[in-house]
Design a protein around this motif. Sequence first.
Motif, PDB file in Angstrom:
ATOM      1  N   LEU A 344       1.502   0.934 -10.899  1.00  0.00           N
ATOM      2  CA  LEU A 344       0.714  -0.286 -11.092  1.00  0.00           C
ATOM      3  C   LEU A 344      -0.629  -0.181 -10.381  1.00  0.00           C
ATOM      4  CD1 LEU A 344       3.615  -1.153 -11.882  1.00  0.00           C
ATOM      5  CD2 LEU A 344       3.105  -3.389 -10.886  1.00  0.00           C
ATOM      6  N   ILE A 345      -0.586   0.303  -9.143  1.00  0.00           N
ATOM      7  CA  ILE A 345      -1.822   0.451  -8.370  1.00  0.00           C
ATOM      8  C   ILE A 345      -2.735   1.477  -9.034  1.00  0.00           C
ATOM      9  CG2 ILE A 345      -2.751   1.248  -6.162  1.00  0.00           C
ATOM     10  CD1 ILE A 345      -0.198   0.105  -4.853  1.00  0.00           C
ATOM     11  N   ARG A 346      -2.127   2.567  -9.498  1.00  0.00           N
ATOM     12  CA  ARG A 346      -2.930   3.592 -10.176  1.00  0.00           C
ATOM     13  C   ARG A 346      -3.571   3.026 -11.446  1.00  0.00           C
ATOM     14  NH1 ARG A 346       0.885   7.136 -11.303  1.00  0.00           N
ATOM     15  NH2 ARG A 346       0.858   8.054  -9.219  1.00  0.00           N
ATOM     16  N   ALA A 347      -2.807   2.202 -12.170  1.00  0.00           N
ATOM     17  CA  ALA A 347      -3.343   1.598 -13.396  1.00  0.00           C
ATOM     18  C   ALA A 347      -4.496   0.660 -13.082  1.00  0.00           C
ATOM     19  CB  ALA A 347      -2.229   0.841 -14.122  1.00  0.00           C
ATOM     20  N   LEU A 348      -4.366  -0.127 -11.993  1.00  0.00           N
ATOM     21  CA  LEU A 348      -5.442  -1.034 -11.596  1.00  0.00           C
ATOM     22  C   LEU A 348      -6.688  -0.254 -11.199  1.00  0.00           C
ATOM     23  CD1 LEU A 348      -6.438  -3.912 -10.996  1.00  0.00           C
ATOM     24  CD2 LEU A 348      -5.453  -3.678  -8.704  1.00  0.00           C
ATOM     25  N   PRO A 393      -5.243  -7.621  -3.533  1.00  0.00           N
ATOM     26  CA  PRO A 393      -4.160  -7.545  -4.527  1.00  0.00           C
ATOM     27  C   PRO A 393      -3.228  -6.349  -4.315  1.00  0.00           C
ATOM     28  CG  PRO A 393      -6.218  -8.076  -5.603  1.00  0.00           C
ATOM     29  CD  PRO A 393      -6.563  -7.747  -4.188  1.00  0.00           C
ATOM     30  N   ILE A 394      -3.800  -5.189  -3.967  1.00  0.00           N
ATOM     31  CA  ILE A 394      -2.969  -4.001  -3.738  1.00  0.00           C
ATOM     32  C   ILE A 394      -2.078  -4.195  -2.526  1.00  0.00           C
ATOM     33  CG2 ILE A 394      -3.052  -1.581  -3.014  1.00  0.00           C
ATOM     34  CD1 ILE A 394      -5.499  -1.242  -4.838  1.00  0.00           C
ATOM     35  N   LEU A 395      -2.627  -4.762  -1.461  1.00  0.00           N
ATOM     36  CA  LEU A 395      -1.838  -5.025  -0.255  1.00  0.00           C
ATOM     37  C   LEU A 395      -0.706  -5.997  -0.546  1.00  0.00           C
ATOM     38  CD1 LEU A 395      -1.439  -4.690   2.806  1.00  0.00           C
ATOM     39  CD2 LEU A 395      -3.057  -6.578   3.141  1.00  0.00           C
ATOM     40  N   ARG A 396      -1.008  -7.052  -1.300  1.00  0.00           N
ATOM     41  CA  ARG A 396       0.009  -8.070  -1.608  1.00  0.00           C
ATOM     42  C   ARG A 396       1.137  -7.521  -2.494  1.00  0.00           C
ATOM     43  NH1 ARG A 396      -2.010 -13.261  -0.466  1.00  0.00           N
ATOM     44  NH2 ARG A 396      -3.050 -13.004   1.557  1.00  0.00           N
ATOM     45  N   ILE A 397       0.781  -6.692  -3.485  1.00  0.00           N
ATOM     46  CA  ILE A 397       1.846  -6.193  -4.360  1.00  0.00           C
ATOM     47  C   ILE A 397       2.749  -5.225  -3.603  1.00  0.00           C
ATOM     48  CG2 ILE A 397       0.554  -4.234  -5.324  1.00  0.00           C
ATOM     49  CD1 ILE A 397       3.088  -6.560  -7.120  1.00  0.00           C
ATOM     50  N   LYS A 398       2.193  -4.483  -2.638  1.00  0.00           N
ATOM     51  CA  LYS A 398       3.021  -3.626  -1.791  1.00  0.00           C
ATOM     52  C   LYS A 398       4.008  -4.456  -0.980  1.00  0.00           C
ATOM     53  CE  LYS A 398      -0.018   0.386  -1.154  1.00  0.00           C
ATOM     54  NZ  LYS A 398      -0.785   1.186  -0.157  1.00  0.00           N
ATOM     55  N   GLU A 399       3.514  -5.579  -0.455  1.00  0.00           N
ATOM     56  CA  GLU A 399       4.378  -6.456   0.339  1.00  0.00           C
ATOM     57  C   GLU A 399       5.467  -7.083  -0.534  1.00  0.00           C
ATOM     58  OE1 GLU A 399       1.608  -9.198   1.948  1.00  0.00           O
ATOM     59  OE2 GLU A 399       0.972  -7.884   3.603  1.00  0.00           O
TER      60      GLU A 399
END
Length: 458
Positions: A344-348, A393-399
């Motif tokens: 997901l992060i890579r796609a973003l 957003p990346i930090l939040r999705i990891k959490e």
Amino acid sequence: MHIIAVGLNYRTAPVEVREKFTFAEKDLPNALKGLMETKSIMECVIVATCNRTEFYAVVDRHQLCGHYIRSFMEKWFNLPRGEFTNHLYMYEDEKAIEHLFRVTSGLDSMVIGETQILGQVKSAFLLSQGLKTTGTVFNMLFKQAVTMAKRAHSETMIGETAVSVSYAAVELGKQIFGQFNKKTVMILGAGETGELTAKHLYANGADRVIVVNRTFERAAKLADKFNGIPCSMEEAIQKLPDVDIVISSTGSDGYILNRGQVLAAMQRRKSKPLFMIDIAVPRDLDPSIAAVENVFLYDIDDLEGIVESNLEQRRQEAAKIEVMIVEEKKLFEQWYKTLGVVPLIRALQTKSAEVHEETMQSLANKLPELGEHELKVIRKLTKSIVNQMMQDPILRIKEMAGEKRADDAMDMFVKLFALEEQLAHSNKAEQKAAQTSIAAVQTNNVHTHASVPAFART
């Protein structure tokens, strides 16, 4: 994805069962390849020692994987599963991870806290890694287990008292004879276990030690360290009538001493007792030897209670390692949880890079008077804005990957940023790469997974 461990050990199976499930070193590569070709298995490692045979696997579903691994065992060892199923244990996910940490640190060993298993697990992992039967998950997990075990032994006193299987064998000899200084001891096998045995014998006053090995040079090398006498296997049989204690630990596939040979030796000993301790798996000494008069034969399972006094101190230190294992397991699980968000992060990042590049191209077309320096400055500043906007957003999705509704959170993340196209393109690229390397896939399945592992969902 799921992690499972299937195996048998000294607690669940006696030596006469365990010895049926040993691997010759030369056979392990083919065994790993065969295990990788087993349905649903994505990564695998085989840990095989004298006290355990264990199969670790990353699987795409766990419901039938125990069945598939039992089928592999049935085929590989040519044994009906009815003869061994009751001796097997199976751990899944958190329990499998914890079990590996306990095994590697020596907490699951017959002799608690022994360090030999650490080297054995490390060797098993490196072999699997070299054969490409491990991937992202096991490359992380086994490296972490080995590192933790090293730290456990350096930060605690669990190894301060000698309680190895070799030590236990020597202790048994002391219980029988009291002293070794007037006894002749024969060691069969000049490997690591044989060397440890010789070391303990020498420390306990043994002044006549015969070292036997199929390769005479190895026997001579070990004998030289402890003022021993090197001997070939043929010579050993001739010397057997003069020996009081035999301690055997070779890697032979079959018995190296049989009942007839021992019976002939006993006829020349004039009723003097002979004590034989077999610490090899598969066993070196024919169990029927025990029926020979005045011969007292012990195997590795008889040693379990020999060093109880020294084990108490190790148990106290083991409690400290248990705490380390809890901490390490949490760290691994936290890392494991984030695997699902990587695509997901890579796609973003891919989408933001595309948008940024399109914007810069549009800017260059609309303002052709901008020079190279100005465009470079604008590119740098706008790239910084994009990165800062993505940071939270990346930090939040990891959490959120570690929370109960991780799947829902990731689905929402994909929808909010409209990442469906990027993910689909990424999946097609991975599938294309896999199709161009079918042979490699059979020994090294896909290393990334687009969903959070089931056990990692709290």
